[in-house]
Design an enzyme around this catalytic site. Structure first.
Site, PDB file in Angstrom:
ATOM      1  N   ARG A  90       6.337 -12.521  -5.937  1.00 13.30           N
ATOM      2  CA  ARG A  90       6.524 -12.691  -7.380  1.00 13.30           C
ATOM      3  C   ARG A  90       6.923 -14.135  -7.616  1.00 13.30           C
ATOM      4  O   ARG A  90       7.800 -14.665  -6.932  1.00 13.30           O
ATOM      5  CB  ARG A  90       7.613 -11.762  -7.925  1.00 13.30           C
ATOM      6  CG  ARG A  90       8.010 -12.146  -9.349  1.00 13.30           C
ATOM      7  CD  ARG A  90       8.833 -11.120 -10.026  1.00 13.30           C
ATOM      8  NE  ARG A  90       8.033  -9.947 -10.350  1.00 13.30           N
ATOM      9  CZ  ARG A  90       8.469  -8.982 -11.167  1.00 13.30           C
ATOM     10  NH1 ARG A  90       9.665  -9.054 -11.709  1.00 13.30           N
ATOM     11  NH2 ARG A  90       7.709  -7.947 -11.428  1.00 13.30           N
TER      12      ARG A  90
ATOM     13  N   THR B  72      10.933  -3.879  -9.373  1.00  8.29           N
ATOM     14  CA  THR B  72       9.696  -4.093  -8.613  1.00  8.29           C
ATOM     15  C   THR B  72      10.010  -4.332  -7.141  1.00  8.29           C
ATOM     16  O   THR B  72       9.349  -3.797  -6.249  1.00  8.29           O
ATOM     17  CB  THR B  72       8.901  -5.273  -9.200  1.00  8.29           C
ATOM     18  OG1 THR B  72       8.740  -5.055 -10.597  1.00  8.29           O
ATOM     19  CG2 THR B  72       7.532  -5.385  -8.571  1.00  8.29           C
TER      20      THR B  72
ATOM     21  N   HIS C 208      -0.092  -8.715 -13.160  1.00  3.96           N
ATOM     22  CA  HIS C 208       0.869  -7.866 -12.469  1.00  3.96           C
ATOM     23  C   HIS C 208       0.110  -6.590 -12.110  1.00  3.96           C
ATOM     24  O   HIS C 208       0.289  -5.542 -12.739  1.00  3.96           O
ATOM     25  CB  HIS C 208       2.053  -7.572 -13.398  1.00  3.96           C
ATOM     26  CG  HIS C 208       3.219  -6.923 -12.718  1.00  3.96           C
ATOM     27  ND1 HIS C 208       3.187  -6.520 -11.399  1.00  3.96           N
ATOM     28  CD2 HIS C 208       4.457  -6.614 -13.176  1.00  3.96           C
ATOM     29  CE1 HIS C 208       4.365  -5.983 -11.088  1.00  3.96           C
ATOM     30  NE2 HIS C 208       5.145  -6.029 -12.144  1.00  3.96           N
TER      31      HIS C 208
ATOM     32  N   LYS D 275      16.162 -26.087  -2.702  1.00  8.34           N
ATOM     33  CA  LYS D 275      16.459 -27.374  -2.060  1.00  8.34           C
ATOM     34  C   LYS D 275      15.219 -28.258  -2.005  1.00  8.34           C
ATOM     35  O   LYS D 275      15.167 -29.212  -1.248  1.00  8.34           O
ATOM     36  CB  LYS D 275      16.995 -27.141  -0.644  1.00  8.34           C
ATOM     37  CG  LYS D 275      18.321 -26.413  -0.599  1.00  8.34           C
ATOM     38  CD  LYS D 275      18.712 -26.107   0.848  1.00  8.34           C
ATOM     39  CE  LYS D 275      19.657 -24.935   0.939  1.00  8.34           C
ATOM     40  NZ  LYS D 275      19.370 -24.135   2.140  1.00  8.34           N
TER      41      LYS D 275
END
Lengths: 426, 315
Positions: free
Chosen positions: B115, B66, B143, B93
């Site tokens: 995504r 994708t 999607h 982080k």
């Protein structure tokens, strides 16, 4: 200092009173009350004309979380108290899931003392049922009870082991302690973030099936019956759970059921486009379940309505739905939520007030929560029909995570008394 | 419907899902995708429609196909493309999705392709940024570009979508492809039948537009014009949702024998990557009825069209 509150609509669910009348307060307790129009009391140093507003016992909330100690950025006892009083709650039981967990005598004393020193509402500590709420070792239930813990609970995450739960309840029963537990079979509910069903499936969110509540409730009521322990089933969301409670009561178990106020107002569809303010546990269920809860409340099958106040700062909520924390701020919306149901014709005023006054008072054996001679003068004056728009920025709670934000509500507290003293006025 | 397209304008700011799109929107995207697909096949380069525009690919989940597909599409249109494999950057982080989004937003990109492993991730992002957001897959929710490329592939092979019988088989519950493609096919008039193990079929598939959702693949297949196999996440075996790959293949694997009851000219699709021998037999995957590589090709065309509509139209 003696005060009379006159020209009020007296509402006392304990006695079923709903009539014009007045109350005479001296030294912090209710000395006298009379129904009828034009009631007044001699010897009163101060007269408060209620102007026809409703006068009822202050609310007792069996379940509020604060961030004190350890997460004061979420809420302190002082800020929770301010929020509570503005919502008509005069007594609140604070949950032990803080940092550190309230699981020993010193911490129970700390909460009780901080409550007395910093809060105008009456603050009652709940003790952790297990050490660190880890669900493994029993905490000092007897000693904590002596220090002022009014009930014992594992908080948001109930004891997973049936064996530990049985032992703890057996011991608690012998000390006359009350156990509060959220019915939730974690091995079934684990990972879920909203009510299981079509809406969750369509939005690609993991579901919390209602069966998890039934299984948890079945375990806990059986243990309550076997051990003789007094059990509060915390935040029930379905009729079938109430049926389980009913059967257990029929067999002699001392079981009570509570419902979170927001569960009477919202359903799963309110999650909408992944609104994390509507992420709570237990989750908002289907509309049908909400309706049956209101019907159960009307029938008196629900012993207490709780705020389930769970302050969460923005960083815990400004996340994708699945990653956001559970919890809703609730102290300021319990009464308006109930009064809105009254305005919609779902409940009478007395039906709405019973589970937040005499209901919880009876469970804990507290003298307040009623308008009676000698009872503490914890009272509220409210305008039952006053419409208002809930704006989270106007809330007094330190955290503003209210699902009621932007909602129109009806009914508002105008003045709150604790021990005869005015502690909030709008 | 063809007449109505003449004064049609694509009005959406973002592409977050198939839900919320009108059949005319889908038709318009497919028509535009067709011209891009044709151009590429003819060896032509499209004009630099996105020259000077910046497209940021923000992939919080690993993806090769994708991500490359979006990259190629954006580059073909002349955009400046930055792909951020966030899986191993600041988000680990402790920076939140919103913080990352606001940081990128401050750099004024024209489109963000996202995504994310959380359902609703793209929606959340869209509330916080000023540019177009294209959902390249959010959790188990949607999607949309996959659905559009599936439709484009079907339309180009079959000449139509309306009235076709489409059988989608596999892990419906955890598939964002199943949700988006079912909704899109339904909007365009196809009849969609879902099929899979009972543990992997969620409630309410009728609200997505599926005509049925069953557990008997062989009963679903007769008369099918399109058979779409979904990828089985092998970790489902550990969660006691399925007994074994062997048993799954026995009941839900696409074999030549099974496919024989579908229509003679039925096509076979798969969003990839495939588990050969688990959900599909190799001979079928590579066989003449398979349009799986064509799906990949159409993926680029659809993404060119979507970027054109969303990133190109902005002032």
């Amino acid at each position: 200092m003696s005060i009379e509150i006159v020209n009020a609509r007296l509402l006392d669910p304990a006695t079923g009173t709903d009539a014009p009348g007045g109350v005479f307060i001296d030294k912090g307790v209710i000395k006298e009350f009379r129904t009828g129009t034009g009631v007044s009391f001699k010897d009163a140093k101060e007269t408060i004309d209620a102007g026809g507003l409703c006068l009822a016992p202050g609310l007792i909330d069996l379940r509020a979380k604060t961030g004190e100690p350890g997460e004061e950025h979420k809420e302190t006892l002082a800020t929770a108290s301010r929020a509570a009083l503005s919502g008509g709650i005069t007594s609140l039981v604070v949950m032990p899931d803080t940092r550190p967990v309230i699981d020993d005598v010193a911490l129970v004393q700390f909460i009780a003392e901080r409550g007395r020193e910093t809060a105008f509402a009456r603050v009652y500590p709940a003790g952790g049922l297990t050490v660190g709420l880890a669900g493994e070792a029993m905490s000092e239930i007897g000693l904590m009870a002596e220090a002022g813990a009014v009930l014992f609970t594992n908080g948001d995450w109930p004891v997973a082991s049936a064996q530990v739960m049985k032992r703890v309840m057996t011991y608690a029963a012998s000390r006359g302690a009350i156990v509060m537990s959220r019915p939730d079979e974690r091995t079934l509910a684990g990972g879920g973030v909203m009510n299981a069903g079509e809406f969750a499936a369509r939005h690609g969110l993991a579901g919390i099936p209602i069966e998890a509540e039934w299984l948890g409730a079945a375990r806990d009521v059986v243990l309550a019956e076997q051990t003789g322990c007094t059990l509060i089933l915390d935040q029930v969301t379905s009729q079938r759970t109430l049926d389980i409670v009913d059967v257990a009561r029929g067999r002699g178990a001392k079981v009570f059921a509570t419902v979170a106020a927001h569960s009477l107002f919202f359903n799963e569809l309110d999650v909408g486009d992944y609104l994390t303010y509507c992420k709570v546990n237990p989750p908002f269920r289907a509309e049908q379940a909400r309706k049956t809860l209101i019907a159960a409340l009307k029938e008196g099958a629900i012993d207490a309505v709780v705020s389930a106040h769970d302050p969460q700062p923005p960083e815990e909520k400004r996340l994708p739905f699945g990653e956001a924390s559970f919890g809703a701020a609730g102290l300021e919306t319990v009464l308006p939520c109930l009064l809105t149901l009254v305005a919609e014709g779902e409940l009478s005023l007395l039906e709405a007030l019973a589970p937040v006054t005499i209901g919880p008072a009876s469970i804990l054996g507290l003298p307040q929560g009623r308008i009676a001679k000698g009872a503490p003068a914890d009272l509220i004056l409210f305008d039952a029909g006053k419409p208002w728009l809930c704006d989270r920025d106007q809330l007094l709670s330190r955290s503003k995570n209210s699902p009621f934000d932007g909602r129109r509500l009806q009914g508002r507290v105008m003045r709150t008394f604790v021990g005869g003293k005015t502690v909030f006025e709008r | 419907m063809a007449a109505a397209t003449s004064d049609y304008t694509f009005r959406h700011e973002h592409l977050l899902g198939i839900e919320g799109l009108h059949p005319l929107d889908i038709q318009h995207i497919l028509d535009l995708s067709d011209t891009y697909a044709d151009a590429t096949r003819a060896g032509q380069r499209p004009g630099p429609i996105l020259k000077g525009r910046t497209v940021v690919n923000l992939f919080f989940e690993n993806s090769t196909r994708t991500l490359s597909s979006f990259e190629i599409a954006a580059r073909r249109l002349g955009a400046d493309v930055i792909s951020m494999p966030v899986g191993n950057s600041s988000v680990k982080k402790g920076e939140t999705l919103i913080d990352t989004a606001m940081t990128l937003n401050a750099m004024k990109p024209d489109a963000l392709v996202i995504r994310h492993s959380a359902s609703g991730g793209a929606k959340l992002l869209s509330r916080k940024v000023d540019c177009a957001v294209i959902n390249a897959g959010d959790g188990t929710h949607e999607h949309p570009t996959q659905a559009l490329l599936d439709l484009l592939t079907i339309r180009r092979t079959k000449g139509r979508i309306e009235g076709l019988k489409v059988v989608i088989c596999g892990d419906i519950a955890h598939s964002r492809v199943a949700r988006s493609t079912t909704m899109a096919l339904h909007l365009m008039g196809a009849r969609v039948h879902l099929c899979g193990p009972r543990t992997l079929i969620p409630p309410g598939t009728d609200t997505w537009g599926a005509e049925s959702a069953g557990t008997d693949f062989d009963r679903a297949l007769p008369g099918a014009d399109v058979v779409m196999m979904l990828r089985l996440q092998l970790e489902r075996m550990n969660g006691s949702l399925l007994p074994s790959q062997r048993e799954y293949f026995r009941y839900f694997g696409l074999t030549a024998d099974r496919l024989a009851v579908a229509k003679e000219d039925a096509i076979v699709m798969h969003p990839g990557p495939m588990n050969r021998g688990v959900e599909i037999e190799s001979s079928i995957a590579d066989g003449e009825r398979s349009v799986i590589t064509q799906q990949v090709e159409m993926g680029v065309a659809v993404r060119e069209a979507v970027l054109h509509l969303l990133a190109g139209a902005r002032a």
